[in-house]
Write an enzyme that holds these catalytic residues in place. Structure first.
Site, short mmCIF file in Angstrom:
data_model
loop_
_atom_site.label_atom_id
_atom_site.label_comp_id
_atom_site.label_asym_id
_atom_site.label_seq_id
_atom_site.Cartn_x
_atom_site.Cartn_y
_atom_site.Cartn_z
N TYR A 11 1.47 -8.78 4.46
CA TYR A 11 0.68 -9.69 5.29
C TYR A 11 1.55 -10.33 6.37
O TYR A 11 1.14 -10.43 7.54
CB TYR A 11 0.06 -10.79 4.42
CG TYR A 11 -1.19 -10.38 3.67
CD1 TYR A 11 -1.79 -9.15 3.88
CD2 TYR A 11 -1.77 -11.24 2.75
CE1 TYR A 11 -2.94 -8.79 3.20
CE2 TYR A 11 -2.92 -10.89 2.05
CZ TYR A 11 -3.50 -9.65 2.28
OH TYR A 11 -4.65 -9.30 1.60
N ALA A 29 -2.80 -18.53 -1.82
CA ALA A 29 -3.29 -17.19 -1.53
C ALA A 29 -4.08 -16.62 -2.71
O ALA A 29 -5.05 -15.89 -2.51
CB ALA A 29 -2.11 -16.27 -1.21
N GLN A 30 -3.72 -16.99 -3.93
CA GLN A 30 -4.32 -16.36 -5.10
C GLN A 30 -5.50 -17.13 -5.69
O GLN A 30 -6.41 -16.51 -6.22
CB GLN A 30 -3.25 -16.18 -6.18
CG GLN A 30 -2.19 -15.14 -5.82
CD GLN A 30 -2.80 -13.78 -5.56
OE1 GLN A 30 -2.99 -13.39 -4.40
NE2 GLN A 30 -3.13 -13.07 -6.61
N HIS A 45 -7.44 6.83 -2.58
CA HIS A 45 -8.16 5.75 -1.89
C HIS A 45 -7.38 5.07 -0.77
O HIS A 45 -7.99 4.45 0.12
CB HIS A 45 -8.63 4.70 -2.90
CG HIS A 45 -7.58 3.70 -3.26
ND1 HIS A 45 -6.53 3.99 -4.11
CD2 HIS A 45 -7.41 2.42 -2.86
CE1 HIS A 45 -5.77 2.92 -4.24
NE2 HIS A 45 -6.27 1.95 -3.50
N HIS A 75 0.85 -1.20 0.00
CA HIS A 75 0.00 0.00 0.00
C HIS A 75 0.88 1.25 0.00
O HIS A 75 1.06 1.92 1.02
CB HIS A 75 -0.94 -0.01 1.20
CG HIS A 75 -1.99 -1.07 1.12
ND1 HIS A 75 -1.87 -2.29 1.78
CD2 HIS A 75 -3.15 -1.13 0.43
CE1 HIS A 75 -2.94 -3.04 1.52
NE2 HIS A 75 -3.73 -2.35 0.70
N ASP A 93 -9.09 -1.35 -7.65
CA ASP A 93 -8.30 -1.51 -6.42
C ASP A 93 -7.67 -2.89 -6.34
O ASP A 93 -6.56 -3.04 -5.80
CB ASP A 93 -9.20 -1.25 -5.21
CG ASP A 93 -8.41 -1.22 -3.91
OD1 ASP A 93 -7.20 -0.94 -3.96
OD2 ASP A 93 -9.02 -1.46 -2.85
N ARG A 136 3.03 3.65 -5.56
CA ARG A 136 2.96 2.89 -6.81
C ARG A 136 1.62 2.17 -6.92
O ARG A 136 1.05 2.05 -8.01
CB ARG A 136 4.12 1.90 -6.91
CG ARG A 136 4.27 1.30 -8.32
CD ARG A 136 5.51 0.43 -8.42
NE ARG A 136 6.72 1.18 -8.17
CZ ARG A 136 7.36 1.90 -9.09
NH1 ARG A 136 6.87 1.97 -10.33
NH2 ARG A 136 8.46 2.54 -8.78
N HIS A 137 1.11 1.66 -5.79
CA HIS A 137 -0.22 1.05 -5.80
C HIS A 137 -1.28 2.09 -6.15
O HIS A 137 -2.21 1.82 -6.91
CB HIS A 137 -0.52 0.42 -4.43
CG HIS A 137 -1.94 0.01 -4.25
ND1 HIS A 137 -2.53 -1.01 -4.98
CD2 HIS A 137 -2.92 0.48 -3.43
CE1 HIS A 137 -3.78 -1.16 -4.61
NE2 HIS A 137 -4.05 -0.26 -3.68
#
Length: 564
Positions: free
Chosen positions: A460, A488-489, A328, A288, A438, A291-292
């Site tokens: 995380y 995770a994905q 955001h 976060h 997002d 770049r994000h």
């Protein structure tokens, strides 16, 4: 004092010049001038008597007579990039103003150059030069003086234009620096301390306006190539190749390209300051970060073009979408809402455990906009600004994943009979669009998306490690001892991303090829990786057993003195 040496006396010699005997008086051991004529540079001269023997040119050289004249022979040593034919060289040999592009190698015999200089300049004689054979490459490009002049003129014009543009940039940067200096002085005069808060802002109770913690630097404006401009409109844009200053220029371009600067009557300098303030208030988290922010904003810009939203939404709606995307995740601390609530942080207490991070992002966004020097909506009607503020807050709050099911279900109920003239429908669409942007990393090519997964897992793991140390609950998908990249994905793509993007695809079928299909490919990719991981997990005990047996056998044979 002493008398002058006889070697300083003038020497009289007789030379054969074009078949005529000429009388020349010279002082050979004194160099009076600095030879600059290109014709003399690079010539190796020797004198030959009628008999053909070589006569050395130095202070001790003998004199001769009209009956025993010497012939001057200059041998040409050529070392240049472009030369002409022998015929062209002979024609040019009679003049001293050869083209400056013909750069000859400077020879050591400076005395001889002096001799030639006096010979031509003082006596205005002409002489013939005998050329020894040498390699002359590219004869067709030799001595094209007009072409060289044209090329030089064009290059000078280009350089002058470039200098002019750079000068304008310098003036603009200096102007921005002066304005920012005034801004810093004003910030300093306001003063005000910070309370014990994990964010960059001091939310005081006396209603004072807050200011960024750090000074805002200036940044140069980059000229985007046409290739970059086209790439910005596509979901395949590689966000990893850009520095912060370049990303700021891209964001600035998006606002101009969409017509938002004109629509909201923004001061371009104010837009720069606002973008700088936003960038400075994103923390250096693994995921976060700024770049994000740019990644989400670029995806929003891409979806506006891909879905032709300019024809379906108002400019105000697009301004709300872009500004919400930029703001955001402002001042995200790197720990999610679950941690904030469980750890009872100041943010959770302030916002009563209701989307503490998203509420904080909104608050920081409008704290920046409350500064006159950063308020891009300063020229908007107050009533219109209230609606803009309300819409931006609604979109940023919609990025809380705890509300994912609620927002998606609301859109599903409207998508089959969607009405772009219905404000409620449009608001629901905008909320879903910012959610798509997002969490859209897996829409991008694998080489762009996978590094984001690593960044997210790192963040995380930082949180789960802290939760373990503080005795707080740890989510399984954040535990470094339990989660892998494929696990995770896969679930996130199958149960969150694909259903959401397929719902949007009902309204905008054109996104299937560029957004939905890449998600399906990404799901298949991670499922293959999981199969490999599972196979390795099953084989690992067998490999361990085989390794143990091998070690036992090695030990046995060693004791028996067997040679393997």
């Amino acid at each position: 004092m002493g008398s002058s040496s006889s070697s300083y006396a003038p020497k009289t010699i007789y030379l054969d010049v074009d078949g005529k005997v000429q009388k020349v008086s010279l002082i050979l051991n004194i160099c009076i001038i600095n030879i600059t004529d290109p014709f003399f540079i690079g010539l190796t001269q020797n004198l030959y008597p009628v008999s053909g023997a070589l006569v050395s040119i130095d202070p001790t050289m003998p004199t001769n007579s009209p009956k025993y004249w010497w012939r001057l022979v200059a041998k040409q040593i050529v070392d240049m990039q472009t030369v002409g034919t022998l015929k062209q060289l002979k024609q040019c040999a009679l003049y001293t103003d050869l083209p400056t592009g013909c750069i000859y190698r400077l020879r050591r015999q400076l005395m001889l150059a002096c001799f030639l200089y006096f010979f031509v300049r003082l006596y205005h004689l002409t002489f013939s030069i005998k050329f020894s054979y040498c390699h002359l490459p590219f004869p067709h490009r030799a001595f094209r003086i007009n072409e060289l002049k044209t090329e030089v003129t064009n290059r000078i014009a280009m350089l002058e234009k470039r200098v002019e543009l750079e000068g304008l940039k310098v003036v603009e940067i200096e102007k921005c620096k002066n304005e920012l200096k005034k801004l810093r002085d004003e910030m300093t005069s306001r003063g005000g301390g910070r309370v014990n808060c994990p964010c960059k802002y001091n939310f005081s109770d006396d209603g004072k306006k807050v200011t960024p913690r750090r000074d805002v630097p200036s940044y140069p404006k980059y000229t985007l190539s046409q290739e970059t401009i086209e790439a910005l409109k596509k979901p395949t844009f590689d966000v990893w190749h850009w520095e912060h200053n370049e990303m700021l220029s891209c964001l600035e371009y998006m606002y101009h390209d969409l017509g938002l600067v004109k629509e909201f009557n923004m001061n371009p300098i104010t837009l720069k300051r606002w973008l700088l303030a936003v960038q400075e208030n994103y923390r250096n988290n693994p995921f976060h970060n700024f770049r994000h922010c740019f990644c989400v904003s670029q995806m929003m810009y891409g979806m506006i073009h891909l879905c032709n939203l300019q024809e379906k939404l108002t400019l105000t709606d697009m301004g709300i979408l872009m500004t919400a995307a930029v703001c955001h995740d402002l001042d995200h601390p790197g720990y999610n809402n679950t941690y904030q609530i469980n750890a009872r942080t100041e943010l959770a207490v302030r916002y009563n455990d209701i989307s503490p991070l998203e509420n904080h992002h909104c608050a920081v966004a409008f704290q920046i906009l409350s500064l006159p020097e950063c308020n891009i909506f300063a020229n908007v009607d107050p009533e219109a600004f209230k609606q803009i503020r309300k819409a931006i807050i609604a979109l940023i709050l919609a990025t809380d994943m705890a509300r994912h099911g609620e927002i998606l279900e609301a859109f599903k109920q409207k998508v089959d009979n969607f009405d772009f003239t219905n404000e409620e429908h449009v608001t629901c669409l905008k909320m879903l669009l910012i959610k798509c942007c997002d969490i859209s990393n897996e829409v991008r090519p694998t080489e762009v998306a996978e590094p984001w997964v690593d960044c997210l897992l790192e963040e995380y793991f930082m949180q789960s490690d802290r939760e373990k140390s503080e005795g707080l609950p740890v989510a399984p998908f954040m535990d470094r001892d339990k989660v892998t990249k494929p696990t995770a994905q896969i679930g996130f793509i199958k149960f969150v991303l694909i259903p959401m993007f397929e719902t949007v695809m009902k309204l905008f079928p054109q996104i299937e090829e560029l957004m939905v299909q890449p998600l399906r490919d990404s799901r298949d990719h991670y499922e293959e990786l999981k199969q490999i991981d599972d196979a390795m997990t099953e084989v690992k005990p067998i490999l361990s057993l085989l390794l143990s047996i091998y070690l036992v056998l090695i030990s046995f044979f060693y004791k028996q003195n067997f040679i393997l």
